[in-house]
Design a protein around this motif. Structure first.
Motif, PDB file in Angstrom:
ATOM      1  N   ASP A  16      -8.629  50.582  66.578  1.00 38.65           N
ATOM      2  CA  ASP A  16      -9.339  49.804  65.564  1.00 38.65           C
ATOM      3  C   ASP A  16     -10.154  50.705  64.641  1.00 38.65           C
ATOM      4  OD1 ASP A  16     -10.044  47.475  64.291  1.00 38.65           O
ATOM      5  OD2 ASP A  16     -11.554  46.878  65.755  1.00 38.65           O
ATOM      6  N   SER A  17     -10.614  51.843  65.143  1.00 35.44           N
ATOM      7  CA  SER A  17     -11.448  52.737  64.334  1.00 35.44           C
ATOM      8  C   SER A  17     -10.664  53.435  63.231  1.00 35.44           C
ATOM      9  CB  SER A  17     -12.104  53.789  65.230  1.00 35.44           C
ATOM     10  OG  SER A  17     -11.149  54.744  65.662  1.00 35.44           O
ATOM     11  N   LEU A  18      -9.365  53.420  63.325  1.00 31.36           N
ATOM     12  CA  LEU A  18      -8.542  54.119  62.333  1.00 31.36           C
ATOM     13  C   LEU A  18      -8.261  53.289  61.094  1.00 31.36           C
ATOM     14  CD1 LEU A  18      -6.093  55.889  64.776  1.00 31.36           C
ATOM     15  CD2 LEU A  18      -8.176  56.788  63.720  1.00 31.36           C
ATOM     16  N   ILE A  19      -8.852  52.098  60.990  1.00 29.63           N
ATOM     17  CA  ILE A  19      -8.728  51.290  59.779  1.00 29.63           C
ATOM     18  C   ILE A  19      -9.501  52.007  58.683  1.00 29.63           C
ATOM     19  CG2 ILE A  19      -9.295  49.070  58.721  1.00 29.63           C
ATOM     20  CD1 ILE A  19      -8.865  47.818  61.486  1.00 29.63           C
ATOM     21  N   PRO A  20      -8.873  52.325  57.572  1.00 34.44           N
ATOM     22  CA  PRO A  20      -9.483  53.244  56.605  1.00 34.44           C
ATOM     23  C   PRO A  20     -10.626  52.694  55.767  1.00 34.44           C
ATOM     24  CG  PRO A  20      -7.333  52.531  55.830  1.00 34.44           C
ATOM     25  CD  PRO A  20      -7.504  51.964  57.205  1.00 34.44           C
ATOM     26  N   ALA A  21     -10.863  51.410  55.732  1.00 34.25           N
ATOM     27  CA  ALA A  21     -11.874  50.877  54.810  1.00 34.25           C
ATOM     28  C   ALA A  21     -13.239  51.509  55.019  1.00 34.25           C
ATOM     29  CB  ALA A  21     -11.963  49.361  54.956  1.00 34.25           C
ATOM     30  N   THR A  22     -13.722  51.506  56.243  1.00 33.90           N
ATOM     31  CA  THR A  22     -15.052  52.056  56.509  1.00 33.90           C
ATOM     32  C   THR A  22     -15.057  53.561  56.337  1.00 33.90           C
ATOM     33  OG1 THR A  22     -15.351  50.264  58.104  1.00 33.90           O
ATOM     34  CG2 THR A  22     -16.924  52.062  58.187  1.00 33.90           C
ATOM     35  N   VAL A  45     -22.939  53.215  58.099  1.00 32.06           N
ATOM     36  CA  VAL A  45     -22.294  53.221  59.419  1.00 32.06           C
ATOM     37  C   VAL A  45     -23.086  52.368  60.401  1.00 32.06           C
ATOM     38  CG1 VAL A  45     -21.697  54.686  61.388  1.00 32.06           C
ATOM     39  CG2 VAL A  45     -21.141  55.432  59.084  1.00 32.06           C
ATOM     40  N   ALA A  46     -24.423  52.422  60.320  1.00 31.21           N
ATOM     41  CA  ALA A  46     -25.245  51.593  61.205  1.00 31.21           C
ATOM     42  C   ALA A  46     -24.997  50.109  60.938  1.00 31.21           C
ATOM     43  CB  ALA A  46     -26.723  51.926  61.006  1.00 31.21           C
ATOM     44  N   GLY A  47     -24.853  49.738  59.670  1.00 30.60           N
ATOM     45  CA  GLY A  47     -24.533  48.354  59.340  1.00 30.60           C
ATOM     46  C   GLY A  47     -23.174  47.948  59.884  1.00 30.60           C
ATOM     47  N   ALA A  48     -22.199  48.860  59.788  1.00 32.31           N
ATOM     48  CA  ALA A  48     -20.862  48.569  60.310  1.00 32.31           C
ATOM     49  C   ALA A  48     -20.892  48.397  61.825  1.00 32.31           C
ATOM     50  CB  ALA A  48     -19.897  49.685  59.919  1.00 32.31           C
ATOM     51  N   ALA A  50     -23.448  47.601  63.720  1.00 27.89           N
ATOM     52  CA  ALA A  50     -24.191  46.382  64.061  1.00 27.89           C
ATOM     53  C   ALA A  50     -23.314  45.149  63.903  1.00 27.89           C
ATOM     54  CB  ALA A  50     -25.434  46.267  63.184  1.00 27.89           C
ATOM     55  N   THR A  51     -22.504  45.121  62.856  1.00 24.50           N
ATOM     56  CA  THR A  51     -21.617  43.980  62.640  1.00 24.50           C
ATOM     57  C   THR A  51     -20.590  43.871  63.759  1.00 24.50           C
ATOM     58  OG1 THR A  51     -21.888  44.220  60.272  1.00 24.50           O
ATOM     59  CG2 THR A  51     -20.004  42.937  61.005  1.00 24.50           C
ATOM     60  N   VAL A  52     -19.985  44.992  64.119  1.00 25.85           N
ATOM     61  CA  VAL A  52     -18.981  44.980  65.189  1.00 25.85           C
ATOM     62  C   VAL A  52     -19.614  44.479  66.485  1.00 25.85           C
ATOM     63  CG1 VAL A  52     -17.535  46.463  66.642  1.00 25.85           C
ATOM     64  CG2 VAL A  52     -17.509  46.737  64.164  1.00 25.85           C
ATOM     65  N   PHE A  53     -20.819  44.954  66.793  1.00 24.37           N
ATOM     66  CA  PHE A  53     -21.458  44.530  68.039  1.00 24.37           C
ATOM     67  C   PHE A  53     -21.881  43.066  68.002  1.00 24.37           C
ATOM     68  CE2 PHE A  53     -25.264  43.847  70.614  1.00 24.37           C
ATOM     69  CZ  PHE A  53     -24.722  44.059  71.866  1.00 24.37           C
ATOM     70  N   VAL A  54     -22.527  42.640  66.928  1.00 23.03           N
ATOM     71  CA  VAL A  54     -23.060  41.274  66.861  1.00 23.03           C
ATOM     72  C   VAL A  54     -21.940  40.236  66.861  1.00 23.03           C
ATOM     73  CG1 VAL A  54     -24.317  39.653  65.362  1.00 23.03           C
ATOM     74  CG2 VAL A  54     -25.252  41.921  65.809  1.00 23.03           C
ATOM     75  N   GLY A 120     -22.602  48.205  54.559  1.00 23.94           N
ATOM     76  CA  GLY A 120     -21.813  48.444  55.770  1.00 23.94           C
ATOM     77  C   GLY A 120     -21.493  47.163  56.505  1.00 23.94           C
ATOM     78  N   VAL A 121     -22.463  46.244  56.534  1.00 26.06           N
ATOM     79  CA  VAL A 121     -22.251  44.938  57.183  1.00 26.06           C
ATOM     80  C   VAL A 121     -21.146  44.168  56.467  1.00 26.06           C
ATOM     81  CG1 VAL A 121     -23.305  42.685  57.604  1.00 26.06           C
ATOM     82  CG2 VAL A 121     -24.576  44.765  58.143  1.00 26.06           C
ATOM     83  N   LEU A 122     -21.252  44.064  55.136  1.00 27.97           N
ATOM     84  CA  LEU A 122     -20.252  43.305  54.365  1.00 27.97           C
ATOM     85  C   LEU A 122     -18.875  43.947  54.423  1.00 27.97           C
ATOM     86  CD1 LEU A 122     -22.327  42.292  51.216  1.00 27.97           C
ATOM     87  CD2 LEU A 122     -21.528  40.815  53.067  1.00 27.97           C
ATOM     88  N   LEU A 123     -18.830  45.266  54.346  1.00 32.17           N
ATOM     89  CA  LEU A 123     -17.549  45.970  54.390  1.00 32.17           C
ATOM     90  C   LEU A 123     -16.837  45.715  55.714  1.00 32.17           C
ATOM     91  CD1 LEU A 123     -15.778  48.069  52.848  1.00 32.17           C
ATOM     92  CD2 LEU A 123     -16.938  49.798  54.207  1.00 32.17           C
ATOM     93  N   THR A 124     -17.579  45.794  56.801  1.00 30.07           N
ATOM     94  CA  THR A 124     -16.979  45.580  58.115  1.00 30.07           C
ATOM     95  C   THR A 124     -16.653  44.114  58.347  1.00 30.07           C
ATOM     96  OG1 THR A 124     -18.182  47.490  58.929  1.00 30.07           O
ATOM     97  CG2 THR A 124     -17.301  45.991  60.575  1.00 30.07           C
ATOM     98  N   ALA A 125     -17.527  43.222  57.893  1.00 33.54           N
ATOM     99  CA  ALA A 125     -17.257  41.791  58.056  1.00 33.54           C
ATOM    100  C   ALA A 125     -15.996  41.388  57.309  1.00 33.54           C
ATOM    101  CB  ALA A 125     -18.454  40.973  57.579  1.00 33.54           C
ATOM    102  N   ALA A 126     -15.778  41.965  56.138  1.00 41.52           N
ATOM    103  CA  ALA A 126     -14.567  41.657  55.376  1.00 41.52           C
ATOM    104  C   ALA A 126     -13.325  42.209  56.060  1.00 41.52           C
ATOM    105  CB  ALA A 126     -14.688  42.231  53.961  1.00 41.52           C
ATOM    106  N   ASP A 127     -13.511  43.252  56.863  1.00 44.34           N
ATOM    107  CA  ASP A 127     -12.392  43.904  57.532  1.00 44.34           C
ATOM    108  C   ASP A 127     -12.068  43.265  58.886  1.00 44.34           C
ATOM    109  OD1 ASP A 127     -10.454  45.936  57.422  1.00 44.34           O
ATOM    110  OD2 ASP A 127     -11.642  47.186  58.776  1.00 44.34           O
ATOM    111  N   LEU A 128     -12.960  42.456  59.418  1.00 39.91           N
ATOM    112  CA  LEU A 128     -12.758  41.890  60.760  1.00 39.91           C
ATOM    113  C   LEU A 128     -11.551  40.960  60.901  1.00 39.91           C
ATOM    114  CD1 LEU A 128     -16.325  41.257  62.185  1.00 39.91           C
ATOM    115  CD2 LEU A 128     -14.670  42.989  62.858  1.00 39.91           C
ATOM    116  N   PRO A 129     -11.172  40.181  59.897  1.00 40.33           N
ATOM    117  CA  PRO A 129     -10.010  39.306  60.111  1.00 40.33           C
ATOM    118  C   PRO A 129      -8.726  40.028  60.479  1.00 40.33           C
ATOM    119  CG  PRO A 129     -11.225  38.564  58.208  1.00 40.33           C
ATOM    120  CD  PRO A 129     -11.841  39.871  58.636  1.00 40.33           C
ATOM    121  N   ASN A 130      -8.582  41.301  60.117  1.00 36.51           N
ATOM    122  CA  ASN A 130      -7.366  42.020  60.503  1.00 36.51           C
ATOM    123  C   ASN A 130      -7.623  43.017  61.628  1.00 36.51           C
ATOM    124  OD1 ASN A 130      -8.682  44.031  59.171  1.00 36.51           O
ATOM    125  ND2 ASN A 130      -7.060  44.459  57.711  1.00 36.51           N
TER     126      ASN A 130
END
Length: 193
Positions: A16-22, A45-48, A50-54, A120-130
């Protein structure tokens, strides 16, 4: 919790970490930030993380209600995510055929540490559906019946592994930029141009 399950979840997190967006966003922040690029990238990165964990914790803790929903929508999410990605790639590919001047990448003045975290939060949240490995890892945790404390600790580890390529990419970007700027000092054509 078995070692095989933990190793499997670690593998899913690495995948999952190899997704290039972040990774690309953090690298661009490092290259384009006029001041404190490491601090800005670290905040993103901290925002990303936090999003993954929450989001993972929310899914894990509400697994009973979410299990049916995740199963029902996962196929639809795959079609939507991959369909949108296919359209975006086709459009981007067609746009590459046009000639256009390239401008330097510059961060806007409002991009500070306080806006990098929500970025970072928004970028990761947008990436979560895939992020299919992410949902598979949560499903494995739920189906194995691990306790809440263990599950949250594993999800915290997942968030760390998810964000590992960002500092690696950041270091590589900084090293490449320094090599490039150092090579320009020795290139007579670059010195004249």
């Amino acid at each position: 919790m078995s070692g095989a399950l933990l190793l499997g979840i670690a593998g899913l997190a690495l995948l999952d970490s190899l997704i290039p967006a972040t990774i690309v966003a953090v690298t661009l922040i490092l290259v384009a930030a006029p001041r404190h690029p490491g601090l800005l990238a670290g905040a993103a990165v901290a925002g990303a993380a936090a999003t993954v964990f929450v989001v993972g914790a929310a899914l894990f803790l509400t697994a009973g209600a979410a299990a049916g929903a995740v199963t029902g929508i996962s196929v639809a999410l795959r079609f939507v995510a991959f369909g949108a990605a296919g359209v975006a790639l086709a459009v981007a590919g067609l746009r590459r055929f046009r000639e256009r001047p390239r401008r330097a990448i510059v961060l806007p003045p409002w991009f500070t540490v306080w806006t990098a975290v929500p970025f970072g939060v928004l970028l990761t949240a947008a990436d979560l559906p895939n992020a299919f490995p992410y949902f598979v890892a949560i499903e494995r945790l739920v189906s194995s019946g691990v306790g809440i404390g263990t599950g949250l600790a594993v999800l915290a580890g997942y968030a760390v592994v998810y964000c590992l390529p960002c500092p690696v990419g950041a270091v590589l970007a900084r090293v490449t930029a320094r090599i490039h700027s150092g090579s320009n000092r020795f290139d007579p054509a670059a010195a004249q141009g």
